[in-house]
Design a protein around this motif. Structure first.
Motif, mmCIF file in Angstrom:
data_model
loop_
_atom_site.group_PDB
_atom_site.id
_atom_site.type_symbol
_atom_site.label_atom_id
_atom_site.label_comp_id
_atom_site.label_asym_id
_atom_site.label_seq_id
_atom_site.Cartn_x
_atom_site.Cartn_y
_atom_site.Cartn_z
ATOM 1 N N TRP A 47 1.002 -1.252 0.100
ATOM 2 C CA TRP A 47 0.093 -0.020 0.245
ATOM 3 C C TRP A 47 0.813 1.082 -0.019
ATOM 4 C CZ3 TRP A 47 -4.731 -0.606 -1.219
ATOM 5 C CH2 TRP A 47 -5.319 -2.006 -0.978
ATOM 6 N N LYS A 48 2.181 1.243 -0.228
ATOM 7 C CA LYS A 48 2.963 2.333 -0.476
ATOM 8 C C LYS A 48 3.813 2.265 -1.873
ATOM 9 C CE LYS A 48 3.885 2.686 4.425
ATOM 10 N NZ LYS A 48 4.708 3.197 5.743
ATOM 11 N N ASP A 49 4.400 3.362 -2.015
ATOM 12 C CA ASP A 49 4.947 3.566 -3.337
ATOM 13 C C ASP A 49 6.518 3.065 -3.117
ATOM 14 O OD1 ASP A 49 6.192 5.872 -2.119
ATOM 15 O OD2 ASP A 49 5.072 7.413 -3.206
ATOM 16 N N LYS A 50 7.170 3.435 -4.247
ATOM 17 C CA LYS A 50 8.598 2.883 -4.251
ATOM 18 C C LYS A 50 9.571 3.786 -3.286
ATOM 19 C CE LYS A 50 9.985 5.751 -8.111
ATOM 20 N NZ LYS A 50 10.539 6.953 -7.268
ATOM 21 N N ASP A 51 8.922 4.986 -2.666
ATOM 22 C CA ASP A 51 9.530 5.753 -1.779
ATOM 23 C C ASP A 51 9.109 5.797 -0.182
ATOM 24 O OD1 ASP A 51 11.189 7.178 -3.728
ATOM 25 O OD2 ASP A 51 9.366 8.368 -4.184
#
Length: 618
Positions: A47-51
């Motif tokens: 549920w998070k992006d690559k950052d």
């Protein structure tokens, strides 16, 4: 679709839920089918992006056409004969509104049981020009397919003289509306730390809400369209884990006075009863006490008893009646501390002096359970999987699926004040149709420096019609302080004590960490080692990186700063050897280390200091 049969249209979902997230570009569409399984979006690792920033949840709205008899004809999209223009107006009115002290519709506030009636004063009461406390960027219109651009952003609105963006509009490849909330930013205009759960003067956030409307023409002729609403909420830190009482349960009951057909004449076990028991079991992934009572291997692992619970014969009647007797009565006439659900209530206090110290299912849910216990229900449980996409539903059921799924994944209490919406949502005066908020067309009256129950619930009061920002204004400011305040087990929270709790399905309490999951999933390890990693007594405190619970101000201010960095309880596959649940929800994406880890561990394991009464700081 035969366009000549179109009599009117409705926007669905009737109330859509968007959620803030820190990701600059990453997002996903919110749940659109009932019994949402919480599977992460396919384009991301969790549920998070690559950052490592939380994805925004987007609310998608569709228009459905109806004939003269109220039958659903199908979804209406822009095309050769159809023109659609969407119009949305959101605002944030938190800083200008009144303090949250307690739900204004309970006896402890309204004085209906002999206690003195209460009233709430204004937030930021020393600010004379109240308009400077309202972030209202005005309405935006959008049309066409795959439309986006800076002109559709809700920018330009200010609070304390500071511009705070509130999100943006886009359309998808079919011309449906996509509403993006903002990115969860909160701050103090005076650089003062937050010191309370709900009413921090000088603070602002970028939560918002407001009406969603559309203009539809078919062959140049206008067609009436029933409006919808969008509510921007905090992130869902446990997607797919559902509250025992959902906002659908609350709003459907409150709005049934304008459409009684929304209530079932005969409850369906699959549709109305089984979800309550499934939710009790699901909560095992976010609260250790729920796990020990209803989770994997527990005596009341109700999700494993569904075939028997779904039997309406006399054979299963004793079991049904015994279980029904365990549920707290929603009339709150007596103290029932050990009843189901094991959840704090609207009037939580220490020591307990009010039956509303604990929360009950809604009257509607209680009546359904009563009918179920008596055997008056449709025994339709087959264990079959429900549809995973909207298109799998018959066209006639798609509007219901959209309305239900959006609100099924929001919490229906307790309201102190709440996670996504709060106590006004259970008031019938708020609605003009089933699940649809009544619009206020003119300016809202000035209610003066104080607000009480009589004004609030009466004709012409703040619930007698809603406008931009009128749903979220009752919530905490900033949102992070309440999210990190309402936890669990305020009496003796040392290891092994997990209940009662507030909102673990959105704000987890105790989680199976990624590290623990790795041990459980390793079939080469001895069973006893895997079990130690799995068992509910060893679940970790979700907010452990924010500081010890005894340092309240540290926790809430760290969460204002690091809410994007905490883990999200994520659906994943369990071990394949059959010794543990085949599906698990595991904390993933934890990006922040606890302060002074060794010292914090010692604090967690020691006998805790006496907390001040939660009401003193919440």
């Amino acid at each position: 679709m035969d366009l000549t049969k179109v009599k009117y249209c409705k926007i669905h979902p009737a109330i859509g839920i968007a959620r803030v997230g820190g990701s600059e570009t990453g997002y996903f569409i919110g749940p659109e089918v009932p019994n949402y399984d919480g599977a992460p979006p396919p384009d991301y690792d969790g549920w998070k992006d690559k950052d490592g920033q939380i994805l925004r949840q987007v609310a998608r709205f569709r228009i459905y056409a109806y004939d003269n008899s109220g039958n659903v004809l199908g979804e209406l999209n822009p095309g050769d004969s159809v023109d659609i223009t969407w119009r949305v107006h959101v605002a944030n009115r938190k800083a200008e509104w009144y303090d949250f002290d307690a739900a204004m519709d309970i006896p402890a506030f309204d004085g209906s049981q002999g206690t003195p009636p209460q009233q709430s004063g204004q937030r930021n009461a020393t600010v004379s020009d109240r308009s400077t406390l309202i972030n209202d960027p005005g309405s935006r219109e959008i049309a066409g397919k795959n439309t986006q651009g800076p002109q559709y952003a809700f920018t330009g609105g200010k609070v304390f003289g500071i511009e705070v963006p509130l999100g943006e509009l886009r359309t998808d490849d079919a011309g449906r509306l996509l509403f993006f909330g903002a990115r969860g930013h909160s701050a103090s205009s005076t650089n003062e730390p937050a010191d309370t759960f709900a009413n921090n003067d000088g603070w602002y956030d970028d939560i918002s809400d407001g009406p969603v409307e559309a203009t539809v023409t078919i062959d140049g002729s206008a067609v009436s369209v029933e409006h919808a609403w969008v509510v921007v909420a905090p992130p869902d830190y446990a997607p797919g884990v559902i509250a025992v009482v959902t906002m659908y349960d609350v709003i459907a009951e409150a709005s049934s006075h304008v459409d009684p057909s929304i209530k079932p004449r005969v409850p369906s076990f699959t549709k109305h009863v089984a979800p309550i028991f499934i939710r009790l079991a699901q909560n095992q992934w976010v609260n250790g006490g729920f796990g020990k009572l209803f989770g994997f291997g527990a005596p009341l692992a109700l999700d494993r008893m569904l075939p028997t619970l779904g039997d309406n014969s006399d054979f299963a009647r004793p079991l049904r009646q015994q279980l029904f007797a365990k549920f707290r009565h929603p009339d709150y006439a007596t103290m029932e501390p050990d009843a189901i659900p094991p959840v704090y209530g609207d009037s939580m206090d220490l020591p307990a002096t009010d039956p509303r110290q604990w929360y009950a299912v809604t009257r509607w849910q209680y009546d359904i359970l009563r009918a179920w216990a008596a055997g008056n229900f449709t025994a339709d449980w087959t264990g079959a999987a429900t549809p995973k996409t909207l298109e799998e539903y018959p066209v006639a059921e798609q509007p219901w699926a959209l309305d239900y799924s959006a609100l099924e994944n929001t919490i229906g209490g307790p309201f102190h004040p709440g996670c996504e919406m709060t106590w006004p949502m259970r008031q019938p005066i708020l609605y003009e149709a089933a699940l649809r908020l009544k619009l206020r067309r003119g300016p809202e009256p000035d209610y003066g420096p104080y607000l009480n129950t009589r004004i609030c619930l009466g004709p012409g009061g703040p619930l007698d019609g809603s406008g931009p920002g009128d749903v979220s204004k009752w919530m905490a400011v900033p949102w992070q302080t309440d999210t990190s305040s309402c936890l669990y087990a305020y009496v003796g929270w040392q290891d092994g004590v997990f209940l009662p709790t507030f909102w673990p399905v959105r704000v987890p309490n105790n989680v199976l960490t990624d590290e623990q999951y790795g041990i459980v999933n390793d079939t080469d390890k001895p069973y006893h080692e895997r079990y130690e990693a799995f068992k509910f007594d060893n679940r970790r405190y979700w907010l452990r990186a924010m500081g010890p619970r005894s340092n309240y101000k540290m926790v809430i201010n760290n969460f204002v700063k690091d809410w994007n960095e905490v883990g999200v309880v994520t659906r994943t596959a369990g071990p394949t050897d059959g010794k543990f649940p085949p599906t698990m929800f595991v904390e993933m994406g934890m990006n922040v280390e606890p302060p002074k880890t060794k010292m914090l561990k010692a604090v967690e394991e020691a006998e805790p200091p006496v907390l001040p009464n939660p009401r003193d700081y919440r």
